[in-house]
Structure formats: structure tokens, C-alpha cells
Enzyme design. Structure first.
Site, PDB file in Angstrom:
ATOM      1  N   ARG A  22      29.110  -5.781 -25.827  1.00 44.43           N
ATOM      2  CA  ARG A  22      28.519  -6.472 -27.177  1.00 44.43           C
ATOM      3  C   ARG A  22      28.713  -5.340 -28.249  1.00 44.43           C
ATOM      4  O   ARG A  22      29.374  -5.427 -28.965  1.00 44.43           O
ATOM      5  CB  ARG A  22      27.067  -6.776 -26.922  1.00 44.43           C
ATOM      6  CG  ARG A  22      26.386  -7.682 -27.812  1.00 44.43           C
ATOM      7  CD  ARG A  22      25.948  -7.227 -29.111  1.00 44.43           C
ATOM      8  NE  ARG A  22      24.899  -6.134 -29.019  1.00 44.43           N
ATOM      9  CZ  ARG A  22      24.246  -5.447 -29.761  1.00 44.43           C
ATOM     10  NH1 ARG A  22      24.741  -5.726 -31.141  1.00 44.43           N
ATOM     11  NH2 ARG A  22      23.365  -4.812 -29.742  1.00 44.43           N
ATOM     12  N   ASP A  23      27.904  -4.372 -28.198  1.00 42.80           N
ATOM     13  CA  ASP A  23      27.877  -3.494 -29.485  1.00 42.80           C
ATOM     14  C   ASP A  23      29.178  -2.745 -29.697  1.00 42.80           C
ATOM     15  O   ASP A  23      29.362  -2.516 -30.835  1.00 42.80           O
ATOM     16  CB  ASP A  23      26.470  -2.427 -29.366  1.00 42.80           C
ATOM     17  CG  ASP A  23      26.085  -1.884 -30.676  1.00 42.80           C
ATOM     18  OD1 ASP A  23      26.599  -2.372 -31.604  1.00 42.80           O
ATOM     19  OD2 ASP A  23      25.312  -1.182 -30.619  1.00 42.80           O
ATOM     20  N   HIS A 214      18.507   3.713 -28.771  1.00 43.12           N
ATOM     21  CA  HIS A 214      19.812   3.384 -29.110  1.00 43.12           C
ATOM     22  C   HIS A 214      20.304   4.157 -30.166  1.00 43.12           C
ATOM     23  O   HIS A 214      19.940   4.139 -31.158  1.00 43.12           O
ATOM     24  CB  HIS A 214      19.749   1.853 -29.158  1.00 43.12           C
ATOM     25  CG  HIS A 214      21.043   1.337 -29.611  1.00 43.12           C
ATOM     26  ND1 HIS A 214      21.655   0.431 -28.727  1.00 43.12           N
ATOM     27  CD2 HIS A 214      21.685   1.396 -30.659  1.00 43.12           C
ATOM     28  CE1 HIS A 214      22.644  -0.124 -29.276  1.00 43.12           C
ATOM     29  NE2 HIS A 214      22.952   0.697 -30.592  1.00 43.12           N
ATOM     30  N   CYS A 247      27.901  -1.679 -36.316  1.00 39.85           N
ATOM     31  CA  CYS A 247      27.181  -3.115 -36.887  1.00 39.85           C
ATOM     32  C   CYS A 247      28.093  -3.274 -38.001  1.00 39.85           C
ATOM     33  O   CYS A 247      28.104  -3.054 -38.936  1.00 39.85           O
ATOM     34  CB  CYS A 247      25.739  -2.806 -36.971  1.00 39.85           C
ATOM     35  SG  CYS A 247      24.900  -4.169 -37.719  1.00 39.85           S
ATOM     36  N   ASN A 256      28.787   3.984 -31.199  1.00 40.05           N
ATOM     37  CA  ASN A 256      27.523   4.377 -30.326  1.00 40.05           C
ATOM     38  C   ASN A 256      27.759   5.750 -29.682  1.00 40.05           C
ATOM     39  O   ASN A 256      28.871   6.178 -29.634  1.00 40.05           O
ATOM     40  CB  ASN A 256      27.420   3.356 -29.241  1.00 40.05           C
ATOM     41  CG  ASN A 256      26.762   2.102 -29.734  1.00 40.05           C
ATOM     42  OD1 ASN A 256      25.694   1.814 -29.894  1.00 40.05           O
ATOM     43  ND2 ASN A 256      27.776   1.138 -30.336  1.00 40.05           N
TER      44      ASN A 256
END
Length: 315
Positions: A22-23, A214, A247, A256
Site C-alpha cells: 500500500r504505502d 510508522h 504520500c 518508508n
């Protein structure tokens, strides 16, 4: 301290949630196929992942790489002990997730008022209270909710986000019955001292919440922030294979922390993760081929410490 150094009590183990599907992929220009995503997720399970964020149920025009999350969810094999979850923004997304076979979703709200108002013209408190219909639906249908508080440490619109703002958003999530929350450093603005202080504060004020951290490695402090979180007694962390991520709605948000970097650090510290590092490194190399560019993973570039020692000894 009479010349002595107080010993830090490190956790015996940590739980790493893989958020790459996802991210990690949501900001990529290369769109992977459903089969490619399923392969990556299933290989990650084989490598030891027990919590995986497989995608998001959002409008396809808003985040094109996530347009096929329904198909990905339906194609995944259900494996005992493995939790698949997805991000949703509203009741429609929750209904789609349920229809695709998921039992857990994540709701997200920003801690930054400026960020929240700029993106959806609502305050953070208004956003979370707007999730009450999702909470009611989840309770009626036996679904599990988790929450994420983005820009929990800093925001490109207003700078450092105060702990009081974060606590206010946490309170709203608790009002609707959410017991698992992550503090997300969306744009990589957190520092270890801040992480430790915020971690200690939220654990003290909300001891019934399961806490997750996170981090993005935008300014090179991602793993240092993990260590600070460990010192605060938090043992759950999100990470993305190969260090992918960013994002679309936060200026300057980059990758990340890399799952393999986090596993490697923990392994060197004697902290168990349940992952097979070599398998994760192989996955990272596959991902770099799929997206056709190098990624922000240190261990993928430099190799493991044990590789260096073996090479040196061989010489």
C-alpha cells in the site's frame, strides 16, 4: 551516575507490519499488475510477515496504483495467523473491503490541522468523528478497525506538531472505539528525542491502546526513531519492502524505512522479528526490477554485516 551507564532494556522481539503493497506502491509511476502484487504479498508471507497492508480502498482517480485492491484482496490465499488489512477513508471503502474478503481496515486522520484542512477542509477531530458510521458498521459486521494518525510529529504546512494535538486526535479515535493506533511520521520530520517523549506520553495516557510507529526515512532518521520507540517500550513498527513509499497528499514525503534494513538492525541487536532476511532481500531485488529504479534500502546496496565479515575472512 557514579561512572555507570544505565542499561537499556531492549525488547526481546518486535512485530513488523509490511506496508509496501500500500504505502510503498501508492506513489510509484510504474503500475504493477494484480498478479505481481499478489506474488509480492505471498512471498512476503513466506519470508515471515504476519501483518500486511495490502492496499487501499480509495477512489481510483485519487490514487491510481491502488485501483485494483479489490482484485488483489480476492486473489490472496487466506493463511492462518496472517492478517491482511487495507486503508479506507469512509464507509464506502469499508464496504468494499468487506466485500473483497478483508476483516480488518485502517482509518487515517492527520494530527496537523493545517494538513487536514488543506486536503479535505476538515479539522482532524471532525475527520475522526466522521468515522463513527464506519465504527458502527464494523461493530455490526464483526470487522476490526485500526487507526493511523498521520503527520503525528511534523507537518510541511505548520512544522512541528504538538503532543497536545496528537492527544486530541487519539481521544477522538478512542471515542469511536478504536484500540489500535499508529503514530505516523508522514514526511520524515520526527527526531529520536521527540519520538521517545511522544511514545512515553501516549503509552501513559492511553495504556489500553496497542501502539504502532510508522516512520519515513526522508532525512535519514528512520531507524534512529525506531530505536527511540523501542526505548519508550513500543514494539510494533511499519516498514516497506525495498524502502518504497511516499504520500501523494503530503509534499516532500519520501520512502518508508526499508523492511530489510529494520530486520537487519534488529538481527544485529538480538531482537527477534520472525522474518527471513535473505528472503526479504530477494523480494527487494525483485521489486527494484519491477519498478525499474533503485530504492532507498541500505542493506540492498551494501549487503548484510555478515556478508562483509565472510568476504573479509575469505581474503
Amino acid at each position: 551516575m557514579n561512572g555507570t551507564i544505565a542499561a537499556t532494556k531492549w525488547p526481546e522481539s518486535v512485530t513488523i507490519c509490511e506496508v509496501g503493497p500500500r504505502d510503498g506502491l501508492q506513489n510509484e509511476k510504474t503500475l504493477l499488475t494484480v498478479d505481481q502484487k499478489v506474488e509480492l504479498i505471498e512471498r512476503t508471507v513466506e519470508a515471515g510477515a504476519r501483518i500486511i497492508e495490502i492496499g487501499s480502498f480509495v477512489h481510483p482517480k485519487s490514487v491510481p496504483p491502488m485501483a485494483d485492491t479489490d482484485a488483489v484482496a480476492r486473489k490472496l490465499k487466506q493463511i492462518e495467523g496472517v492478517e491482511y488489512r487495507a486503508l479506507v477513508l469512509n464507509l464506502r471503502g469499508l464496504e468494499r473491503a468487506e466485500a473483497a474478503g478483508l476483516q480488518k481496515v485502517k482509518l487515517t486522520a492527520s494530527a496537523s490541522r493545517a494538513h487536514s484542512l488543506a486536503n479535505i477542509n476538515k479539522t482532524p477531530e471532525e475527520v475522526v468523528r466522521g468515522f463513527s458510521e464506519c465504527a458502527d458498521y464494523a461493530a455490526a459486521h464483526g470487522l476490526e478497525l485500526s487507526g493511523a494518525i498521520s503527520t503525528a510529529f511534523g507537518c510541511p504546512f505548520e512544522g512541528r506538531v504538538s503532543i497536545d494535538q496528537v492527544l486530541a486526535v487519539i481521544s477522538c479515535f478512542r471515542e469511536i472505539g478504536v484500540h489500535e493506533l499508529s503514530l505516523s511520521d508522514t514526511t520524515g520530520m520526527a527526531n529520536p528525542q521527540q519520538v521517545y517523549e511522544y511514545g512515553m506520553r501516549v503509552k501513559t495516557e492511553f495504556p489500553d491502546v496497542t501502539w504502532v510507529l510508522h516512520f519515513h526515512n526522508t532525512r535519514g532518521m528512520g531507524l534512529a526513531n525506531v530505536v527511540a520507540g523501542m526505548m519508550a517500550g513500543i514494539d510494533r513498527y511499519d516498514a516497506s519492502f525495498a524502502g518504497l513509499g511516499g504520500c501523494p497528499f503530503a509534499p516532500g514525503a519520501t520512502g518508508n524505512i526499508a523492511t530489510e534494513d529494520l530486520i537487519h538492525m534488529c538481527q544485529e541487536m538480538g531482537v527477534a522479528t520472525g522474518y527471513d532476511l535473505d528472503k526479504m532481500l530477494a523480494i527487494g531485488r525483485s521489486i527494484q526490477q519491477m519498478v525499474s529504479h533503485e530504492t532507498a534500502s541500505f542493506v540492498l546496496k551494501a549487503g548484510k554485516n555478515s556478508d562483509l565479515v565472510k568476504t573479509t575472512c575469505d581474503k
